[in-house]
Design a protein around this motif. Sequence first.
Motif, PDB file in Angstrom:
ATOM      1  N   ILE A   1      -3.969   6.568  -0.698  1.00  0.00           N
ATOM      2  CA  ILE A   1      -3.070   6.837   0.287  1.00  0.00           C
ATOM      3  C   ILE A   1      -3.198   8.461   0.984  1.00  0.00           C
ATOM      4  O   ILE A   1      -3.266   8.572   2.109  1.00  0.00           O
TER       5      ILE A   1
ATOM      6  N   LEU B   1       0.773   2.661   2.791  1.00  0.00           N
ATOM      7  CA  LEU B   1       1.076   1.704   1.747  1.00  0.00           C
ATOM      8  C   LEU B   1       1.530   0.321   2.216  1.00  0.00           C
ATOM      9  O   LEU B   1       0.859  -0.703   1.588  1.00  0.00           O
TER      10      LEU B   1
ATOM     11  N   LYS C   1      -0.353  -3.298   0.849  1.00  0.00           N
ATOM     12  CA  LYS C   1       0.385  -4.217   0.123  1.00  0.00           C
ATOM     13  C   LYS C   1       0.557  -5.518   0.966  1.00  0.00           C
ATOM     14  O   LYS C   1       0.586  -6.384   0.353  1.00  0.00           O
TER      15      LYS C   1
ATOM     16  N   THR D   1      -7.028   1.088  -1.875  1.00  0.00           N
ATOM     17  CA  THR D   1      -5.788   0.972  -2.983  1.00  0.00           C
ATOM     18  C   THR D   1      -4.995   2.230  -2.872  1.00  0.00           C
ATOM     19  O   THR D   1      -5.175   3.114  -1.981  1.00  0.00           O
ATOM     20  N   GLU D   2      -3.837   1.970  -3.706  1.00  0.00           N
ATOM     21  CA  GLU D   2      -2.827   3.019  -3.618  1.00  0.00           C
ATOM     22  C   GLU D   2      -3.340   4.437  -3.896  1.00  0.00           C
ATOM     23  O   GLU D   2      -2.800   5.502  -3.304  1.00  0.00           O
TER      24      GLU D   2
END
Length: 179
Positions: free
Chosen positions: A18, A56, A60, A14-15
């Motif tokens: 990162i 990212l 995504k 998930t973000e």
Amino acid sequence: MDPATTGPTFRDATEADIDTLVALIESAYRGDSSRTGWTTEADILEGQRSDPQGVLDVIKSADSRLLVVEQDGQVVACCQLEHRGDHAYFGMFAVSPAMQGAGLGKVIIAEAERSARETWGARAMHMTVISVRDDLIAWYERRGYRRTGEMSPFPYGDERFGIPQRDDLQFELLVKELD
């Protein structure tokens, strides 16, 4: 096996992951910390190996998965899987230098192959490896990957991929049939 130690668990990044993942990738490939493990590229490339935007972008992307590998509550590895028609691409593979050499990489690549077959029906896994990385290529060959001799250029001049320390870098395509 120590009952306090559990095997690795896998989840999608998930973000929030990162910064941890960028640090993990850098530690496995660049600088003095990478020399603790055997996957270091410190002698052939300086500078960064990844950046927050690159991580990212993978998280995504509709056609990609970035798997986070945790053991005992710590992020210890990651790998990217990208759906490309009848095959999947395996990349962004990093194992914490402190965990290298203990068999974790074999477990991760087997899970990545299983996931690519199950999720996308992939019949093969592709990856590119810097062609001068003989030790790393040999490791993949022991896992069933074959050298194709198909080369692609290293992106000289694009510091997002590092600062080359030699002028003969290129990527070789490795392939494994998953059927």
